[in-house]
Scaffold this active site. Structure first.
Site, short mmCIF file in Angstrom:
data_model
loop_
_atom_site.label_atom_id
_atom_site.label_comp_id
_atom_site.label_asym_id
_atom_site.label_seq_id
_atom_site.Cartn_x
_atom_site.Cartn_y
_atom_site.Cartn_z
N LYS A 257 106.01 25.71 81.10
CA LYS A 257 106.15 24.36 81.64
C LYS A 257 105.78 23.31 80.59
O LYS A 257 105.15 23.65 79.57
CB LYS A 257 105.25 24.21 82.88
CG LYS A 257 103.77 24.40 82.58
CD LYS A 257 102.96 24.67 83.84
CE LYS A 257 101.49 24.85 83.50
NZ LYS A 257 100.70 25.37 84.61
N ARG B 219 94.37 23.34 96.02
CA ARG B 219 95.24 22.46 95.25
C ARG B 219 96.67 22.56 95.78
O ARG B 219 97.20 21.62 96.32
CB ARG B 219 95.18 22.81 93.75
CG ARG B 219 95.98 21.87 92.89
CD ARG B 219 95.91 22.22 91.41
NE ARG B 219 96.61 23.45 91.08
CZ ARG B 219 96.91 23.82 89.83
NH1 ARG B 219 96.56 23.05 88.81
NH2 ARG B 219 97.54 24.95 89.60
N TYR C 176 89.64 -2.00 64.82
CA TYR C 176 89.52 -2.88 65.99
C TYR C 176 88.11 -2.84 66.58
O TYR C 176 87.52 -1.75 66.71
CB TYR C 176 90.49 -2.44 67.09
CG TYR C 176 91.92 -2.82 66.85
CD1 TYR C 176 92.30 -4.15 66.67
CD2 TYR C 176 92.92 -1.85 66.85
CE1 TYR C 176 93.62 -4.49 66.47
CE2 TYR C 176 94.25 -2.19 66.67
CZ TYR C 176 94.60 -3.51 66.48
OH TYR C 176 95.90 -3.85 66.29
N MET D 184 97.20 2.39 67.73
CA MET D 184 98.45 2.93 68.24
C MET D 184 99.15 3.84 67.23
O MET D 184 99.65 4.91 67.57
CB MET D 184 99.40 1.79 68.65
CG MET D 184 100.65 2.29 69.34
SD MET D 184 101.76 0.96 69.82
CE MET D 184 100.94 0.29 71.23
C1 PLP Z 1 99.90 26.44 84.26
C2 PLP Z 1 99.73 27.62 85.17
C3 PLP Z 1 99.50 28.89 84.64
C4 PLP Z 1 99.19 29.14 83.17
O1 PLP Z 1 97.86 28.78 82.93
P1 PLP Z 1 97.16 28.96 81.50
O2 PLP Z 1 95.75 28.56 81.75
O3 PLP Z 1 97.86 28.04 80.58
O4 PLP Z 1 97.30 30.38 81.11
C5 PLP Z 1 99.50 29.98 85.51
N1 PLP Z 1 99.68 29.80 86.85
C6 PLP Z 1 99.85 28.58 87.39
C7 PLP Z 1 100.03 28.44 88.86
C8 PLP Z 1 99.88 27.45 86.57
O5 PLP Z 1 100.04 26.23 87.13
#
Ligand code: PLP
Length: 363
Positions: free
Chosen positions: A44, A139, A258, A306
């Site tokens: 992702k 969650r 800054y 920036m």
């Molecule tokens: C992002 C995610 C993972 C991978 O997690 P890592 O800590 O990057 O290995 C696995 N399962 C779910 C549901 C996630 O959202």
């Protein structure tokens, strides 16, 4: 594809180099560490900022045949890169109007609500599905106590995969780990014909009890994440460097940047590099983060702007020059250490690296 992170053809741009071989070696090392489970890859957010276009196919070539993304559009992109064979699951589930797109791209939605199960069941043509149970993270996912309603909603549909996600896997002694494991085992018993998956990278390190049929590492593939068990070697796949634009002397009593938030106690040599918060190097690194030049740590002086960061190069044996590249993430500037200096974690640091950074991929 260019091969060098030290590429001088882009002297004025910050640059990222991703080692695909390192990602592949990390994938194989994780697979060896969990030999009783299949090793999937979580890709992702553009492979946590490492670049889906190159990293996705590299993982497939390393033998990965199951992928996870967060969104439908990420799954569609990945499918176009890895061909028809790999399984691609979409963590965030689906909406009623999306079933056709899931079908066309051969994607499997992870259902996080009973409603999503109903959407999949009423889809034509048929769609496969996975189910995410929430075992205590609170969650996303169907609450573990709603197992009966889930089975009822499923009817004769058998999920391809049943999964859950751990809240405290990076804290090996945390009581919630065992609580979630026990709840997941109860859930797993109700799905004898589905594959089961509980573990992201950190949970993989908790041991074989947590591996089930499929492990889901993300950050580990890229060389980040919590302390690893002895014998498991993973390397940082990404190198972030920024070129020096200017080297100058600062007298004692002068301030830098800054807000004049840093004042030199003694005379020093400073260098300003082209990297800033617009590139994803967080402003919280002001007076805390660091670069590394020729193995020498160079602390950030004053605020991150920036497009610019000023560092202390006084400790270098020789005065550096315009165009010299300073490492901010890599073999010398360990990225969990850099992330900690920014008050964050490696995940946020690499996934926020911005579009102005020149990116290359190679061995
Ligand atoms: C992002 C995610 C993972 C991978 O997690 P890592 O800590 O990057 O290995 C696995 N399962 C779910 C549901 C996630 O959202």
């Amino acid at each position: 594809m260019k091969n060098s992170g030290e590429d001088r053809q882009t002297p004025l741009l910050p640059s990222v180099h991703v080692s695909l071989k390192t990602v592949q070696n990390n994938y194989r090392a994780l697979a060896e560490f969990a030999p009783t489970a299949e090793t999937a890859a979580v890709v992702k957010a553009d492979c946590y900022g490492h670049g889906m276009q190159n990293v996705g196919p590299a993982l497939a070539n390393a033998g990965c045949s199951t992928f996870f993304v967060a969104y439908l559009h990420e799954g569609v992109e990945l499918r176009s890169l890895v061909g028809a064979a790999p399984m691609i699951y979409v963590f965030n589930g689906l909406e009623a109007g999306e079933t056709e797109q899931f079908h066309e791209a051969g994607l499997i939605p992870v259902c996080n609500t009973l409603d999503e199960i109903r959407i999949v069941k009423s889809a034509t043509p048929d769609l496969s599905l996975a189910i995410h149970f929430d075992t205590g993270m609170n969650r996303l996912g169907i609450h573990f106590e709603d197992l009966d309603q889930t089975l009822e909603a499923l009817g004769d549909t058998n999920p391809k995969l049943v999964m859950s996600h751990m809240a405290c896997a990076d804290l090996p002694g945390h009581a919630l780990n065992e609580v979630q494991l026990k709840r997941f085992i109860c859930i797993a018993d109700a799905f004898p014909n589905s594959r089961k998956s509980l573990s992201s990278t950190a949970a993989v390190y908790l041991g074989a009890d947590y591996h089930f049929d499929l492990i889901r590492p993300g950050i580990g593939l890229y060389g980040g994440g919590p302390a690893r068990p002895p014998g498991l070697k993973l390397k940082t796949a990404l190198t972030l460097t920024a070129p020096i634009l200017s080297v100058f002397d600062v007298e004692a009593g002068e301030s830098i940047g800054y807000g004049a938030s840093f004042t030199a106690k003694t005379a020093l040599t400073a260098a300003t590099v082209s990297l800033g918060y617009a590139d994803g190097y967080l402003r919280s690194g002001s007076n805390y983060g660091f670069g590394v030049l020729d193995g020498v740590p160079c602390p950030i002086l004053g605020r991150v702007s920036m497009d610019l960061i000023t560092i202390d190069v006084s400790d270098l044996p020789e005065r550096p020059q315009k165009g010299d590249r300073v490492e901010f993430i890599g073999q010398q500037a360990g990225y969990e250490i850099q992330a900690e200096a920014l008050g964050t974690i490696g995940y946020e640091l690499t996934s926020r690296l911005g579009g102005r950074i020149s990116r290359t991929w190679g061995d």
